[in-house]
Design a protein around this motif. Sequence first.
Motif, mmCIF file in Angstrom:
data_model
loop_
_atom_site.group_PDB
_atom_site.id
_atom_site.type_symbol
_atom_site.label_atom_id
_atom_site.label_comp_id
_atom_site.label_asym_id
_atom_site.label_seq_id
_atom_site.Cartn_x
_atom_site.Cartn_y
_atom_site.Cartn_z
ATOM 1 N N ILE A 180 6.199 16.169 -32.846
ATOM 2 C CA ILE A 180 7.593 16.126 -33.299
ATOM 3 C C ILE A 180 8.377 17.278 -32.696
ATOM 4 N N ARG A 181 7.792 18.465 -32.721
ATOM 5 C CA ARG A 181 8.478 19.643 -32.163
ATOM 6 C C ARG A 181 8.685 19.508 -30.656
ATOM 7 N N ASN A 182 7.605 19.161 -29.953
ATOM 8 C CA ASN A 182 7.670 19.137 -28.486
ATOM 9 C C ASN A 182 8.573 18.023 -27.964
ATOM 10 N N GLY A 183 8.578 16.889 -28.641
ATOM 11 C CA GLY A 183 9.398 15.776 -28.184
ATOM 12 C C GLY A 183 10.744 15.692 -28.852
ATOM 13 N N ARG A 184 10.992 16.608 -29.783
ATOM 14 C CA ARG A 184 12.205 16.565 -30.610
ATOM 15 C C ARG A 184 12.396 15.145 -31.167
ATOM 16 N N LEU A 185 11.318 14.660 -31.755
ATOM 17 C CA LEU A 185 11.332 13.334 -32.353
ATOM 18 C C LEU A 185 12.139 13.366 -33.649
ATOM 19 N N LEU A 186 12.871 12.312 -33.915
ATOM 20 C CA LEU A 186 13.696 12.239 -35.118
ATOM 21 C C LEU A 186 12.899 11.676 -36.277
ATOM 22 N N THR A 187 13.143 12.223 -37.455
ATOM 23 C CA THR A 187 12.425 11.801 -38.646
ATOM 24 C C THR A 187 13.402 11.393 -39.750
ATOM 25 N N GLY A 188 12.822 10.897 -40.846
ATOM 26 C CA GLY A 188 13.622 10.530 -42.005
ATOM 27 C C GLY A 188 14.250 11.712 -42.718
ATOM 28 N N GLY A 189 13.912 12.923 -42.298
ATOM 29 C CA GLY A 189 14.594 14.103 -42.803
ATOM 30 C C GLY A 189 15.853 14.426 -42.017
ATOM 31 N N ASP A 190 16.040 13.745 -40.873
ATOM 32 C CA ASP A 190 17.217 13.966 -40.026
ATOM 33 C C ASP A 190 18.288 12.908 -40.255
ATOM 34 N N LEU A 191 17.878 11.657 -40.255
ATOM 35 C CA LEU A 191 18.791 10.527 -40.350
ATOM 36 C C LEU A 191 18.190 9.451 -41.236
ATOM 37 N N ASP A 192 19.071 8.682 -41.866
ATOM 38 C CA ASP A 192 18.633 7.509 -42.620
ATOM 39 C C ASP A 192 19.214 6.273 -41.932
ATOM 40 N N ILE A 193 18.540 5.835 -40.863
ATOM 41 C CA ILE A 193 19.044 4.700 -40.093
ATOM 42 C C ILE A 193 18.871 3.409 -40.896
ATOM 43 N N GLU A 194 19.925 2.610 -40.939
ATOM 44 C CA GLU A 194 19.909 1.379 -41.727
ATOM 45 C C GLU A 194 20.373 0.159 -40.939
ATOM 46 N N SER A 195 20.943 0.370 -39.764
ATOM 47 C CA SER A 195 21.427 -0.753 -38.957
ATOM 48 C C SER A 195 21.355 -0.361 -37.493
ATOM 49 N N VAL A 196 21.264 -1.366 -36.618
ATOM 50 C CA VAL A 196 21.218 -1.096 -35.175
ATOM 51 C C VAL A 196 21.794 -2.291 -34.429
ATOM 52 N N ARG A 197 22.521 -2.012 -33.346
ATOM 53 C CA ARG A 197 23.042 -3.047 -32.472
ATOM 54 C C ARG A 197 22.897 -2.592 -31.021
ATOM 55 N N ARG A 198 22.749 -3.568 -30.135
ATOM 56 C CA ARG A 198 22.672 -3.331 -28.698
ATOM 57 C C ARG A 198 24.026 -3.665 -28.086
ATOM 58 N N ASP A 199 24.610 -2.733 -27.330
ATOM 59 C CA ASP A 199 25.935 -2.976 -26.787
ATOM 60 C C ASP A 199 25.863 -3.667 -25.425
ATOM 61 N N LYS A 200 27.026 -3.911 -24.831
ATOM 62 C CA LYS A 200 27.106 -4.651 -23.572
ATOM 63 C C LYS A 200 26.446 -3.913 -22.414
ATOM 64 N N ASN A 201 26.225 -2.617 -22.573
ATOM 65 C CA ASN A 201 25.606 -1.796 -21.534
ATOM 66 C C ASN A 201 24.106 -1.625 -21.718
ATOM 67 N N GLY A 202 23.572 -2.231 -22.762
ATOM 68 C CA GLY A 202 22.138 -2.110 -23.032
ATOM 69 C C GLY A 202 21.753 -0.922 -23.877
ATOM 70 N N ASN A 203 22.744 -0.129 -24.316
ATOM 71 C CA ASN A 203 22.446 1.012 -25.178
ATOM 72 C C ASN A 203 22.359 0.572 -26.633
ATOM 73 N N LEU A 204 21.706 1.380 -27.441
ATOM 74 C CA LEU A 204 21.548 1.095 -28.864
ATOM 75 C C LEU A 204 22.477 1.989 -29.675
ATOM 76 N N TRP A 205 23.066 1.418 -30.707
ATOM 77 C CA TRP A 205 23.887 2.158 -31.670
ATOM 78 C C TRP A 205 23.267 1.986 -33.042
ATOM 79 N N PHE A 206 22.943 3.104 -33.674
ATOM 80 C CA PHE A 206 22.332 3.088 -34.992
ATOM 81 C C PHE A 206 23.367 3.514 -36.037
ATOM 82 N N GLY A 207 23.467 2.750 -37.119
ATOM 83 C CA GLY A 207 24.279 3.146 -38.251
ATOM 84 C C GLY A 207 23.386 3.791 -39.287
ATOM 85 N N GLU A 208 23.799 4.937 -39.804
ATOM 86 C CA GLU A 208 22.917 5.641 -40.749
ATOM 87 C C GLU A 208 23.725 6.094 -41.969
ATOM 88 N N GLU A 209 23.005 6.660 -42.957
ATOM 89 C CA GLU A 209 23.619 6.894 -44.259
ATOM 90 C C GLU A 209 23.790 8.355 -44.646
#
Length: 477
Positions: A180-209
Motif C-alpha cells: 500500500i505504501r510503495n504503490g500508494r494504493l487507495l483504501t476504504g480509509g481514503d475514499l468511499d467509492i459508490e459509482s463508476v462510469r467510463r467516459d468517451k476517452n476510456g477514462n474512469l470516473w468514480f463517484g464517492e461519499e
Amino acid sequence: MKYPQLARRPAALAAALALMTLAAAPAQAANTLVGFAELAADTFAPGPTSGQFQSPANGVVPPYIDKQSVQGFSAVLQGPVAGSYYVMPDNGFGNKANSVDYLLRMYAVAPDFRTATGGSGVVKAVDYTSGAVRNSFDTSTYITLRDPDHKLGFSLVASGAYYPYSGGTGNGSIAVDSSIRNGRLLTGGDLDIESVRRDKNGNLWFGEEFGPFLIKTDATGKVLKQEVALPNSLGIGSNPLVQSPQNPYLGPNGNNLRGSNGFEGMAINPNGDKLYTLLEGPIIQDPNQKRLIINEFSIDSESYTGKTFGYRLDPAGTNIGDMTAINDHEFLVIERNGIQGTSPNAADMFKRIYKIDLNKVDADGFAEKTLVVDLLNIADPNDLNRDGKTTFDFPFVTIEDVLILDANTLLVINDNNYPGNGGRTLLGPDSTEFIKIHLDTALNVAAVPEPETYALMLAGLAGVGLAARRRRAQAQR
C-alpha cells in the motif's frame, strides 16, 4: 353490509364481487426473472491482510490474512467480452475507520446464469483484459486504484507508517502494508467509492461519499487529477460546497450532507461526455427532505455545468442505490428503504426501479418518475433461485447495481455488506446475487447505452495485462 340495488341486479353483483376478489388478491407479479447467479459470500482475492479493524459478525472472524474480500458491489459496467462485467466494491466493511486496510478495486466476472434452459448459477472470475475464465480471483482479474503521482489533495492511508486508528477493534500500532505504501494504493480509509462510469476517452470516473468527490483515473485505476468537489448549486444553507462529515477539507460551515449520502448513483450519457451525479440523501438544510439533487458534469471541461434536477423520493423511500442512462434524457434509478427480508417489519420493505425523464421537469424542478420494476414482486415461473416459489423478491437492504443489457433486460446486483446479512438469512453472511429481469415494457434505449470505447482503452488494459504477467512471474521466482 347490504347492497339492495345490486341485489336486484345479479350481473352487477357478480361484477362487483369479481372486483372485490381481485382487490383482495395479491398483486400479480410484473416483469420476469430470466437469469439467476450467485457469488458465495466468502470469496477472496490476493492482497494485503484486511479486516484488521473489523469486528466479528455472523460467524465470520477477521482478519483475512493476505487477502481481500470480493464483495459489497456498488457499481457494474460491461466487461471485456460479451457476458462479462466489471463490478466495483465500495469502501469495504461499512465505514472509514474499519476499512483502512481494504483496497479499492474493480473485478471482472462472468455469471453463468441459471435460466429456463440450464446454467450453473455460478459467478466466475475472468481475466480483466481478455475475459478468459480463471479458476479463482487472481491478480489478472482486477485493477486496484492508486495515486502514485500524488494527484489527490489530502493525506492518504499510504502516506502513514501505521493505519489510522480511532478505537474499537485493532490498535494504533498496525503498520501499513508495504504494498500500500510503495504503490500508494487507495483504501476504504481514503475514499468511499459508490459509482463508476467510463467516459468517451476510456477514462474512469468514480463517484464517492466522503467528499463527496469525483475521482478521475485512467483505465488501469491510476488517479489522473485532483479530486473534484461538489458545488452547492442550489445555494441551500451557507456552505458553498456540498460536504459530508468525513470531508477532509471540512471548514467552519460544517457538513451539509449526512454521512453515506454522497454519490451513490451516477450515470453517463450515451455520448460519454456528461455525467449525472445523484446524491443518496438530501441536503440537511433543504426544507424538502424528499429531494435528492442530480448535478450535470461536463467531461470536456471537467467541471459541473450548473444544471441541476430534482429526484423526488417516494413516501416509503429513504435512499437511492444506483442510476444509469437509458438514453440522453431518461435514466433508471434504484430506490429503497432500510428494511430487509429478515426484519420484524419486513412487510414494509420498499425496493423499486424507477425511470426518470430530465426533459419532463415540474415547476419545482423534479423530473418525471415512472415505476419500471418492483423488486419485491417479480414473476419466477421456473423458480430460478430454487426457493420453491414462483414469485421472486430481492429483499436486501442495499441494492446498488443496475445495468441495461438490452431494451427488455436488466442486470441487478445486491451489495451484501460483507460480512453482513439479513436479506435472506440470519445464519451467516448474505451472498451476492446477480439477477436478469425481463421487462414487460421495453425501454427506449439509445444505440449505445454505455460508452464502450474499447479501442481507446487498449493501451491501458494492455498495461494491466503486462503488469499482471510480471507479478505472476515474480511470484514464481
